[in-house]
Scaffold this active site. Structure first.
Site, mmCIF file in Angstrom:
data_model
loop_
_atom_site.group_PDB
_atom_site.id
_atom_site.type_symbol
_atom_site.label_atom_id
_atom_site.label_comp_id
_atom_site.label_asym_id
_atom_site.label_seq_id
_atom_site.Cartn_x
_atom_site.Cartn_y
_atom_site.Cartn_z
ATOM 1 N N HIS A 66 18.715 -13.818 -23.819
ATOM 2 C CA HIS A 66 19.452 -13.004 -24.785
ATOM 3 C C HIS A 66 18.723 -11.680 -24.990
ATOM 4 C CE1 HIS A 66 21.535 -16.656 -26.873
ATOM 5 N NE2 HIS A 66 21.732 -16.639 -25.567
ATOM 6 N N GLU A 68 17.775 -10.176 -27.638
ATOM 7 C CA GLU A 68 16.670 -10.260 -28.597
ATOM 8 C C GLU A 68 15.415 -10.845 -27.947
ATOM 9 O OE1 GLU A 68 20.371 -11.689 -30.956
ATOM 10 O OE2 GLU A 68 19.726 -11.590 -28.860
ATOM 11 N N CYS A 96 21.334 -15.535 -32.735
ATOM 12 C CA CYS A 96 21.663 -16.956 -32.726
ATOM 13 C C CYS A 96 20.473 -17.767 -33.251
ATOM 14 C CB CYS A 96 22.037 -17.402 -31.316
ATOM 15 S SG CYS A 96 20.632 -17.491 -30.180
ATOM 16 N N CYS A 99 17.300 -17.317 -31.123
ATOM 17 C CA CYS A 99 16.655 -16.021 -31.325
ATOM 18 C C CYS A 99 16.013 -15.918 -32.698
ATOM 19 C CB CYS A 99 17.645 -14.893 -31.084
ATOM 20 S SG CYS A 99 18.184 -14.806 -29.347
#
Length: 164
Positions: A66, A68, A96, A99
């Site tokens: 992701h 992040e 999410c 993360c």
């Protein structure tokens, strides 16, 4: 290691948030051009960018890639430290659960995100991980900065996917 580059001095905290979120949107646009879900992230400390990330789940065949997570990894490499104390993460989509865990472990002080994520959001939508009692680290958080622009980008991306 050296930090990536300095930001120009904004006139207000709101202008600063918008300016950095614009940079996160550039990362999201780069992800979309590579047929990745258009999410981008920027990590800053003071007036320096420490890391950036764009989703690379498809390219890396990695569900954890992701924006992040990639920004956190780059920021740690640029600082040579496993903690990002006093650093802030700006993301085009609410982080999410995965993360959020990484954000807490990295000791980021603040998270600013654009659109909410009702299916996976770990800040406010699905779970409120930063607000759990007993945590040894507090993360300030703010959602909604440029939310409509982010939601539109995501909506357009998924509509185009469905047409294919």
């Amino acid at each position: 290691m050296t930090l990536l580059f300095p930001l120009r001095q904004p006139e207000s905290p709101q202008e600063r948030d918008s300016m950095i979120m614009e940079l996160a949107f550039k990362q999201a646009e780069a992800a979309a051009r590579k047929d990745e879900v258009p999410v981008g992230a920027i990590i800053v400390r003071g007036n320096r960018i420490l890391g950036r990330g764009a989703n690379q789940v498809e390219a890396l065949f990695d569900a954890t890639a992701h924006a992040e997570m990639l920004a956190i990894t780059q920021a740690m490499a640029s600082t040579g430290d496993k903690r990002l104390v006093d650093a802030e993460l700006y993301c085009t989509l609410e982080p999410c659960i995965q993360c959020c865990g990484a954000i807490m472990h990295a000791r980021l002080s603040r998270v600013v995100y654009a659109a909410s994520d009702p299916k996976f959001g770990g800040v406010e939508s699905l779970a409120q991980l930063f607000d759990l009692p007993g945590l040894n680290h507090e993360v300030e958080h703010q959602g909604g900065i440029m939310a409509e622009q982010s939601a539109a980008m995501l909506r357009d991306f998924f509509q185009a996917k469905r047409k294919k």
